[in-house]
Every structure is written in structure tokens, then in C-alpha cells.
Design a protein around this motif. Sequence first.
Motif, PDB file in Angstrom:
ATOM      1  N   LYS A   1       0.820  -1.215   0.000  1.00  0.00           N
ATOM      2  CA  LYS A   1       0.000   0.000   0.000  1.00  0.00           C
ATOM      3  C   LYS A   1       0.849   1.258   0.000  1.00  0.00           C
ATOM      4  CE  LYS A   1      -4.010  -2.100   2.269  1.00  0.00           C
ATOM      5  NZ  LYS A   1      -4.910  -2.063   3.448  1.00  0.00           N
TER       6      LYS A   1
ATOM      7  N   SER B   1     -12.423   0.785 -14.428  1.00  0.00           N
ATOM      8  CA  SER B   1     -12.454   0.046 -13.169  1.00  0.00           C
ATOM      9  C   SER B   1     -11.200  -0.810 -13.046  1.00  0.00           C
ATOM     10  CB  SER B   1     -13.692  -0.847 -13.115  1.00  0.00           C
ATOM     11  OG  SER B   1     -13.724  -1.604 -11.932  1.00  0.00           O
TER      12      SER B   1
ATOM     13  N   ASP C   1      -5.812   2.467 -10.498  1.00  0.00           N
ATOM     14  CA  ASP C   1      -5.621   3.257  -9.282  1.00  0.00           C
ATOM     15  C   ASP C   1      -5.510   4.715  -9.691  1.00  0.00           C
ATOM     16  OD1 ASP C   1      -5.059   4.213  -6.803  1.00  0.00           O
ATOM     17  OD2 ASP C   1      -3.404   2.847  -6.379  1.00  0.00           O
TER      18      ASP C   1
ATOM     19  N   ASP D   1      -5.808  -4.593  -7.075  1.00  0.00           N
ATOM     20  CA  ASP D   1      -6.039  -6.045  -7.099  1.00  0.00           C
ATOM     21  C   ASP D   1      -7.514  -6.367  -7.327  1.00  0.00           C
ATOM     22  OD1 ASP D   1      -3.386  -6.586  -6.647  1.00  0.00           O
ATOM     23  OD2 ASP D   1      -3.607  -6.552  -4.467  1.00  0.00           O
ATOM     24  N   TYR D   2      -8.381  -5.419  -6.961  1.00  0.00           N
ATOM     25  CA  TYR D   2      -9.827  -5.646  -7.069  1.00  0.00           C
ATOM     26  C   TYR D   2     -10.471  -4.457  -7.771  1.00  0.00           C
ATOM     27  CZ  TYR D   2      -8.827  -9.201  -3.560  1.00  0.00           C
ATOM     28  OH  TYR D   2      -8.301 -10.279  -2.903  1.00  0.00           O
ATOM     29  N   ASP D   3     -11.529  -4.755  -8.521  1.00  0.00           N
ATOM     30  CA  ASP D   3     -12.237  -3.671  -9.198  1.00  0.00           C
ATOM     31  C   ASP D   3     -13.231  -3.021  -8.236  1.00  0.00           C
ATOM     32  OD1 ASP D   3     -14.445  -5.364  -9.015  1.00  0.00           O
ATOM     33  OD2 ASP D   3     -14.277  -6.064 -11.078  1.00  0.00           O
ATOM     34  N   GLU D   4     -14.024  -2.111  -8.740  1.00  0.00           N
ATOM     35  CA  GLU D   4     -14.929  -1.347  -7.880  1.00  0.00           C
ATOM     36  C   GLU D   4     -16.012  -2.210  -7.242  1.00  0.00           C
ATOM     37  OE1 GLU D   4     -16.366   1.677 -10.459  1.00  0.00           O
ATOM     38  OE2 GLU D   4     -14.565   2.915 -10.293  1.00  0.00           O
ATOM     39  N   SER D   5     -16.313  -3.355  -7.843  1.00  0.00           N
ATOM     40  CA  SER D   5     -17.330  -4.253  -7.274  1.00  0.00           C
ATOM     41  C   SER D   5     -16.764  -5.151  -6.194  1.00  0.00           C
ATOM     42  CB  SER D   5     -17.947  -5.098  -8.387  1.00  0.00           C
ATOM     43  OG  SER D   5     -16.972  -5.963  -8.953  1.00  0.00           O
ATOM     44  N   GLY D   6     -15.450  -5.067  -5.970  1.00  0.00           N
ATOM     45  CA  GLY D   6     -14.824  -5.910  -4.965  1.00  0.00           C
ATOM     46  C   GLY D   6     -14.360  -7.250  -5.490  1.00  0.00           C
ATOM     47  N   LYS D   7     -14.563  -7.490  -6.784  1.00  0.00           N
ATOM     48  CA  LYS D   7     -14.120  -8.750  -7.384  1.00  0.00           C
ATOM     49  C   LYS D   7     -12.663  -8.626  -7.847  1.00  0.00           C
ATOM     50  CE  LYS D   7     -18.732  -9.974  -9.111  1.00  0.00           C
ATOM     51  NZ  LYS D   7     -19.535 -10.287 -10.317  1.00  0.00           N
ATOM     52  N   PRO D   8     -11.935  -9.753  -7.884  1.00  0.00           N
ATOM     53  CA  PRO D   8     -10.556  -9.702  -8.392  1.00  0.00           C
ATOM     54  C   PRO D   8     -10.528  -9.113  -9.801  1.00  0.00           C
ATOM     55  CG  PRO D   8     -10.985 -11.808  -7.345  1.00  0.00           C
ATOM     56  CD  PRO D   8     -12.311 -11.105  -7.418  1.00  0.00           C
TER      57      PRO D   8
END
Length: 799
Positions: free
Chosen positions: A83, A123, A126, A197-204
Motif C-alpha cells: 500500500k 475500473s 488506481d 487487485d480488485y475492481d470497484e465491485s470488490g471482485k478480483p
Amino acid sequence: MVSKGTEQIEDMPVVPDIKNFDKNTGNILERLVFNHRILFIIICGLMTILLAYQASHIKLAASYEKMIPHNNPYIKNYLSLKKELAGLGNVVRIVVENKKGTIYDAGYLEVLRKINDQMSLTSGADRAWIKSLWSPGTLWSKVTEQGFEGGQVMPSSYNGSAESMAQLNENIMNANIIGSLVGLDMMSSMVVVPLLDYDESGKPLDYNAFSKVLEKTRAFQTDQYRVHIIGFAKLVGDLIDGLMKVMMFFGLAILIAAIIVFLYTRCIRSTITLMLCSMIAVTWLLGTLVLLGFDLDPYSILVPFLVFAIGVSHGSQKMNGIMQDVGRGTHQLVAARYTFRRLFVPGLTALLAGTTGFAVLMIIDIPVIKDLALTASIGVAILIFTNLLLLPVMLSFIGVSKKAAERSLLEESDPNSTVAKIAANLSKITERRNAKIVVACASVLTIVGFIVSLHVKIGDLDPGAPELRPNSRYNLDNAYIMQHYGLSSDVFAVMMKTPPNGGLQYEALIDMARLSWTLRQLPGVQTTVSAVDFIRGMTMGTCEGSPKWYTLARNQRTLNFGTTWVTKNNPDMANVDMSVLPLIAYLKDHKAITLQQVIDTCEKFAKEHDTPDRKFLLAAGSAGVEAATNIAVEKANRTMMLYVYLAIITLCFITFRNWRAVLVALIPLGITSILCEALMVALGIGVKVATLPVTALGVGIGVDYALYLVSVVIKHQRDGVPLSEAYLRALRFTGKVVALVGITLSAGVFTWGFSPIKFQADMGILLAFMFLWNMVGALVLIPALSSFIMQTKWIEKKR
């Protein structure tokens, strides 16, 4: 006419009428399966339908995290500080080129702006760390009589006019971004897009979908403007596109296998049955993967090819055994049961050896290889069910062509046939005089191969992305960027970790400066960049820009001023509380020797300069991750082979129950492994993630030939048959199919050599080599070695 010895092979009498066969003979598994054939077929049919439906939902995917060795201390350091290090991990670089002018062109800048905006809205990107001429975070600064001045590189008053262009040019010069964000020839500029590592939907992050978004930027290409894209996400996208083409090779492998098997059997129905049974195994594998939640990636996509090829090889032995018995007049059901009795144990051992070869790959600390190992182990385990049980049952219903079966026996019994002549000549190798010549030649070849194999390298040996062909679009884009920008894409980062605000201290900064100087002395390092460079620049700026003040002042207030400027204007050079400061080294390439020099230098420096409050941690950046991967590969290379051979020795001993037979079976495998490494040296292929599994797979699958041959030879020897005759009988029964299998397997994997994905092509060439040489070793070296090690007089007799 059929010879008496062949007619009474293995004391299983000819049974023309099924009524004369006792169904209660055979072991419990044989009785369970063959006495309930219809129920067994129905169960298998239902499973095939269910798993075929599941297989239709299989997905192609890839993950950056799965490509790195998580337990490596370098990777642990990187992940723990990830991070704080945005921009040093998974990054995409988009370069927009003006082929007919410079970047100071209104049309060019408009194209660059649209691409920048498109990526900012994508999506998975960063947004806060995106950099380009249009990014608000791309800043310039300079020293004036009034003090420091600065602002965004793209003037707020930009309107495409000549005045705006002149202001932009001045800002670019003051920002010192030529060679990084702007091309050295001023004809291109870059959009740097760090990824989440993850898109806006929280999926990889879906790399395939993201790659398609990247491809949309090429829509802005014209005769004047050209787009170049590099980065892991684009590489994966190109690999997945290549996988679609690879599927054509799967169809080609099926066609080649079918043609070879048919030319051998001249029986259409048994050939179709064999192909169908092998395809059922692939279907069950894909369906099982979906049920377990697995996807196919660029590495595991090859497993269905291998499962199919292995299925054809073992199925050919079963089909050959049934064909021989049917040719003698035995009923097809009885022939299927006879073949099951003869070949189930060696077939099971061979498949267990193959499973072991795959399973041992689990020791490699790279998730994508562990997935390949698990996928392949499941596939080979399925073959135990489909090819050792289902195929004989299917052939007991369908049978084989009597005409083809009779032709097969006539070829064996006719001393003038090609098959008989080859078998007779091979059996002569068991004579001591001929055996000495073969063993001597094998010894010379082994010694030469071993000397050459000592030069095998760890890691990638090619520039650019070695996963793709040198002339692929990705590597051409990478070559353009390397040529037109001052810094390479091979980035190695060392992280200085301190307590909060520890990076403000002079002692910490001067140590970082010393490491920077040390790394710059290495021939493989182009340059280094760190917060120290910017702090020195700010110090010089506060002293009227005098070059003699380009240094680190001992005055803490001066250092505080410089570090504050760094955290605000170059946040990728230090985190907010100055506790993590990366030192970025740009390397000329990612060859193992270059990476090892950098690692050795950094580790030595850290050992000498680390304190309880200050640690120099390796490593981040693309080259840092690759260095960690090389370490994992080198560590696993010999350990993996040791485990493979130990497992195969154990399985062979359980099968043969004779150490001489085990030795005869293992020596050809060892020679082939040595020659494979020599071939890698000759072809310029390093030991890496893609090639590391090859030797394990070649040994695990290659032992099949020895198992099928030696198990028959030693059976006859225990009956008191001389070695020469025992080997001749083995050639007639399983030997000719060993040659068929070797050719079929090699032809199937050799088609990978035409893949647009280079590491798949490398794997195909190496596996084809190992399959062929293991076959030659089984047919030629085993009888020669047997002459010295496994004469009948030394084999315990059958009780």
C-alpha cells in the motif's frame, strides 16, 4: 497361423464362446466392473453429461498475485508494504507516439488526453496514482529570485496555441521528466496506470476484460499517431488471446493422434472409441475444475492436452491387448478382461507415477504452478478411471475389427514383416556384444550432455516478455519504449523501512545515498532514483541553484523542507510519514546474472548498514519480483527432481519387486533428464516457471514405457524364459505400442511449438524431446542394460 508361444501368452486360454468363460474369475475390481457393465456405462454416461455441462462454464483467467512466490522473504516484504508502494507493483504503461511530429501538437495532445481520461474512468485502475502530461499529479518546480515556483505540467491556460505549447515545453523541462514520461526524442509521451487487485465491485481484477479496455486505446491510432502498451495486464491479455489460438492445436493434436492410431490398428471403431474415451477424461477434468472453483490460466491450459495424450497412450496398450486376443479367436468380452488383468497394475503404476510427477510440482512456491500441479494430478487420476476401467468396458461392447486383429497377428507371426524384423533386431541388443556398444554410446552421450547441462541458466534469457514471441506486438512495443525512453521497464526496488519520520534523519538518507551510488557501479544498472535525489535538488534550489549544494545537508530543518516537498510532489518516492522510502534501480535487462548481482550487492549492503530502527528490505518492482521467482525456481529445481525420482523408484519397486528391474527402468529416464537440460542450453532456454515442470512431467510420464516393457519381461523371466526371448515377447505384446505411444505423445505436444505463446512452445519442444528419448531408451537401452543387470538367472523364479 499363430505361433504356439504367442497363442498361449500369459497362460490365458482362447475362449471363443462367452458361455465357456467363468465370470467369477479375476480380482474383485474386475468382477465388480465387468459383471455389471451396463450399470457401469450408465453411471459413466450420466457423469459425462453432468461434467460436460459444468465444463461449458470454464473460464480463462490470470492473476498477478498467482505469478509470484508468496513465501519468499522478498515478496513478503513487498506485500507487507504494498500500500505504501503504489506504482512499483502491477503497472501498465501506455505510450502515445506522434510519427510525423513531436508532442507539441494540438491533435496529439487531444489524443493523449482522451486516453488519459479513458484510463482514469476504467475500473481497476488506481486513479490517484495515474501519471501523464494531463495528470494533476504531474508537477514541475524551479528556483527563482523569489524562491521556489511550481505547478502542474499541463498549463491551466492550455488552449492549443503556440503560447500554450511554449509554456508546456518549459514546464516539461522544469519537471525533469524527459526519458521517463516524455520520450527522449520528444515524439512520444507515456500514461502510467497502476492497477488495483480488485475492481470497484470488490471482485478480483479481470485481466482479460482490462486488456480489452487497453485495446480500445488503439482505436485512436491513425497514420500519424501510434499507441504502444506494456505491463502485466496487457501481457496477460495477449496470452489469453493466444490461448484461443492454442485451442486449434488441441484439435490438431486429436487429429494427429487419431491418424497415428488408425494407421497402426486399421480399425475405425476402436480408434474412435479410444479418442472418445480420452475426450471423456478431458471433459471430466474441465467439469471437475469448475465444480472446485478453478479457472484455466496460461499454464494450466496445457493440462487438457497432456491428459488427452496420456489417455491415448494408455488406451493404445489396452486396445492392442484386446486386438491380439480377438485375433486369436477370443470373445471380445473375455479379451477385454484378459487385457485388464495383464495391464491394470502396470497401467495404474504408470498413471500414479504421472500423478506423482505432477503432484511434486506442489513444492514450487508459485501459486500458478501449484494450480497446474493440482489440475494435472486431478486429470491423471481421472485417467485411472476412464482409461483403465471405462475403455476396456467400452471395447468389450464395441469390440475391434477381426480383420484388423488378424492382420496384427499375421505381422507378428510373419518373420518377414517389418514389425517382426524390427523386434528381432531389437532383441539382439540383449546379446552382450551388442549391449556393450549400446551402453558405451549411451555413456558417451550422457557425459557430453552432462557437461553441456552444467551451463544451463536460471531465469529468462531473452529481452522483453519471454512468455511471447520476439516479434509479438507486445515485445515490439516494449522494444520501442526501451529505445525511446531513458529508463527500462525492468525495475528493482529496495525499500528502506524506519519508524515514523525515521526517513527524515540524515543517517538514514545518507545510507540510502550510499546504496544508490553502490548500485550505479554495477554494469547491469542504468541508474537509480530515490527521495535522496529530490531532496538534494531542493537543497540546491534553496542555495540559488548552485551545483555545489547538490547534497544532503546535516541541518534538520533543511532536510525537513526537502522531505516535505517529496511527500507532496513525489508521493511514490516516500509515504506520508516518511517511514518507507523506496530506492528504484533501473536495470538494463532481467537476466538472472544481472538480478543476482543486484541482489548480492543489496544484501551485503543491508547486512553492513541495517540497524534496529532502519532496515533495507528487498524487493519490489518487476525485476524484484522476477528475482524472487528465480530464487524459488532454483531452490525447487533439484529438490523437485529428487522427490520425483524417489517416488518413481518406490512405485517401480512395488510393481517389479526387484531392484534390478527398477535400476533398468530408471537409468534411461535419468539420461533423458540430463540430455533435456543440455538441449535447453543449446536452444537458449533457461530454467524458469514455464520450463521447470517439464523435467518432472517428462520423467513422470516417460516411465510409462519402462513399466509396460519391463513388467512383461520380468514376468516371463520369472517363468524361466531367457532374457532374449522374454524381451522379444515383451516387444510383441507391449513394445510396438510403446513406439506408437512415444510417437503419438511427441506429435501431440510438438504442435505446441507453433503456439504464439513462447513458453508453451518451449514446453512443447522439450516435452516432445523427452517423450521421444524415453521411448528410445525403453526400446534400445533397457535390453542393453538388462544384459548386464537383469539376466534371467538372477531373477527369482515364479512361486
